[in-house]
Design an enzyme around this catalytic site. Structure first.
Site, mmCIF file in Angstrom:
data_model
loop_
_atom_site.group_PDB
_atom_site.id
_atom_site.type_symbol
_atom_site.label_atom_id
_atom_site.label_comp_id
_atom_site.label_asym_id
_atom_site.label_seq_id
_atom_site.Cartn_x
_atom_site.Cartn_y
_atom_site.Cartn_z
ATOM 1 N N TYR A 140 0.851 -1.471 -0.029
ATOM 2 C CA TYR A 140 0.000 -0.233 -0.080
ATOM 3 C C TYR A 140 0.796 1.461 -0.092
ATOM 4 C CZ TYR A 140 -4.627 -2.317 1.191
ATOM 5 O OH TYR A 140 -5.596 -3.055 1.017
ATOM 6 N N LYS A 190 4.077 -15.907 2.511
ATOM 7 C CA LYS A 190 3.863 -16.521 1.305
ATOM 8 C C LYS A 190 5.764 -16.556 1.402
ATOM 9 C CE LYS A 190 2.709 -17.774 -3.066
ATOM 10 N NZ LYS A 190 1.612 -19.239 -3.063
ATOM 11 N N ASP A 222 -2.386 -18.469 0.317
ATOM 12 C CA ASP A 222 -3.037 -19.394 -0.356
ATOM 13 C C ASP A 222 -3.736 -20.467 0.449
ATOM 14 O OD1 ASP A 222 -0.814 -20.258 -0.602
ATOM 15 O OD2 ASP A 222 -0.417 -20.954 -2.411
ATOM 16 N N ASP A 246 -5.587 -7.570 3.730
ATOM 17 C CA ASP A 246 -7.230 -6.639 3.424
ATOM 18 C C ASP A 246 -8.110 -8.305 2.832
ATOM 19 O OD1 ASP A 246 -8.975 -5.018 2.284
ATOM 20 O OD2 ASP A 246 -7.929 -5.369 0.569
ATOM 21 N N ASP A 250 -12.013 -9.779 4.634
ATOM 22 C CA ASP A 250 -13.136 -9.641 3.274
ATOM 23 C C ASP A 250 -13.585 -10.834 3.166
ATOM 24 O OD1 ASP A 250 -13.241 -6.792 3.173
ATOM 25 O OD2 ASP A 250 -14.089 -7.456 1.226
HETATM 26 C C1 IPM Z 1 -10.017 -1.653 3.810
HETATM 27 C C2 IPM Z 1 -10.657 -0.834 2.700
HETATM 28 C C3 IPM Z 1 -9.409 -0.551 2.355
HETATM 29 C C4 IPM Z 1 -7.747 -0.951 1.951
HETATM 30 C C5 IPM Z 1 -9.582 0.989 1.210
HETATM 31 C C6 IPM Z 1 -10.679 1.375 1.040
HETATM 32 C C7 IPM Z 1 -8.691 1.356 0.745
HETATM 33 O O1 IPM Z 1 -10.930 -1.943 1.772
HETATM 34 O O2 IPM Z 1 -10.433 -1.208 4.860
HETATM 35 O O3 IPM Z 1 -9.705 -3.258 4.252
HETATM 36 O O4 IPM Z 1 -7.879 -1.804 1.160
HETATM 37 O O5 IPM Z 1 -7.631 -0.842 3.175
HETATM 38 MG MG MG Z 2 -10.795 -4.715 2.236
#
Ligand code: IPM
Ligand code: MG
Length: 357
Positions: A140, A190, A222, A246, A250
């Protein structure tokens, strides 16, 4: 008196933050906690008002605050802007500017929601783990980065880079948390391919020596992606670099049943930034359907980590469980026989439950 900066952000951000504030204020009243609020701009709304996704004024106020409550940033309106001027960059600069290097994402199943997840009940029943995502390094922020023309071709480039001290500080927090939980850290990397991961693994092993009571396991990213949905109960604390965290968080939201349910806390030297892990959900903006629980649980984390109000934090979490157990649901987690309510009503119900806790 604790000062809270409120960054409503874009899309459903303002809708869920409103409910988060409602519950925060209810808990503050119930437990006699004095809070002061100040609003500031971040993301698309900040671009529209000032041209900058993180105006100087916002950063200054956030620096002075005890904690920050954020909705979400971004949206189709700003999608065509170049990378460095997008709403998301404002958030990344804020995380970096405040040195919020540790992003905590607790993942667990609420018993009333066991059948909401597309995963089988007996796979997810009892899952309860915490992801420690490194938040101010890696892909990032690494340089060089950018898009360049090189002869006939364009080159897009990002750099995955970590230093020892960046790894040490996030690893220590993960081990500290694990020593108060089920005493297991799973470090995700990894290392079979990436040099940054080889360093990551070596440093985590070194940090582990200071925590003899905690077991350390290494898992390749993975394989971890598979294990999270195959057997989530094996995890207690997961620690990993920015991008892997990240993606895995999710994925982990599937265990809880909806991404609308997951909170996060970003911590560093001081203060703290609290936000749901979901985005701005442009498809449901203004419909009153957004699930405010991710933000409300973020408010519980704010009480716990920044204000050290454990009782108030637990009361909020218990209130969420109680309202879900009573059968109230937002549309994303509805099931036959449950009562579907909107964003605002869900906030009211949880705030009421906090007050009568
Ligand atoms: C998160 C989001 C952010 C990230 C985006 C909105 C930049 O996906 O907080 O998980 O990738 O960190
Ligand atoms: Mg995210």
């Amino acid at each position: 008196m604790a000062t809270i900066v409120v960054l409503r952000g874009d899309g459903i951000g303002p809708e869920v933050v409103e409910e988060g504030l409602k519950v925060l204020k209810a808990a503050a009243r119930r437990y006699g906690i004095a809070l002061e609020f100040t609003e500031a701009l971040l993301g698309g709304v900040a671009i529209d008002a000032t041209g900058d996704p993180l105006p100087e004024e916002t950063l200054r106020r956030c620096r002075e605050a005890d904690a920050i409550l954020l909705g979400a940033v971004g949206g189709p309106k700003w999608d065509t802007l170049p990378g460095d001027r997008r709403p998301e960059r404002g958030l990344l600069r804020l995380r970096q500017g405040l040195e919020l290097y540790a992003n905590l994402r607790p993942v667990r199943v609420f018993p009333p929601l066991l059948d909401v997840s597309p995963l089988k009940r007996d796979v997810i029943d009892g899952a309860d783990f915490m992801i420690f995502r490194e938040l101010t390094g890696g892909l990032y922020y690494g340089t060089p980065r950018g898009i360049e023309r090189r002869g006939e071709e364009e080159t897009g480039m990002d750099t995955l880079i970590y230093t020892t001290s960046e790894i040490v500080r996030i690893a220590r927090l993960a081990f500290q948390a694990a020593s108060k939980r089920r005493k297991k850290v799973t470090s995700v990397d990894k290392a079979n391919v990436l040099m940054s991961s080889q360093l990551w693994r070596r440093v985590v092993v070194r940090v582990a020596q200071d925590f003899p009571g905690v077991t350390l396991e290494h898992i390749l990213v993975d394989n971890c992606a598979m294990q999270i949905i195959r057997n989530p109960r094996q995890f207690d604390v997961i620690v990993t670099e920015n991008m892997f965290g990240d993606i895995l968080s999710d994925e982990a939201a599937v265990i809880a049943g909806s991404i609308g349910l997951l909170p996060s806390a970003s911590l560093g030297a001081r203060g703290g930034l609290y936000e749901p892990i979901h985005g701005t959900a442009p498809d449901i903006v203004g419909t009153g359907q957004a699930n405010p629980i991710g933000t409300i649980l973020s408010v519980a984390l704010l009480m716990r980590y920044s204000l050290k109000q454990e009782e108030a934090a637990t009361a909020i979490e218990t209130a969420v469980e109680r309202v879900l157990a009573q059968g109230y649901r937002t549309a994303d987690v509805k099931q036959p026989g449950t009562q579907v309510v909107g964003t605002r009503q869900m906030g009211d119900l949880i705030a009421q439950a906090v007050q009568t806790a």
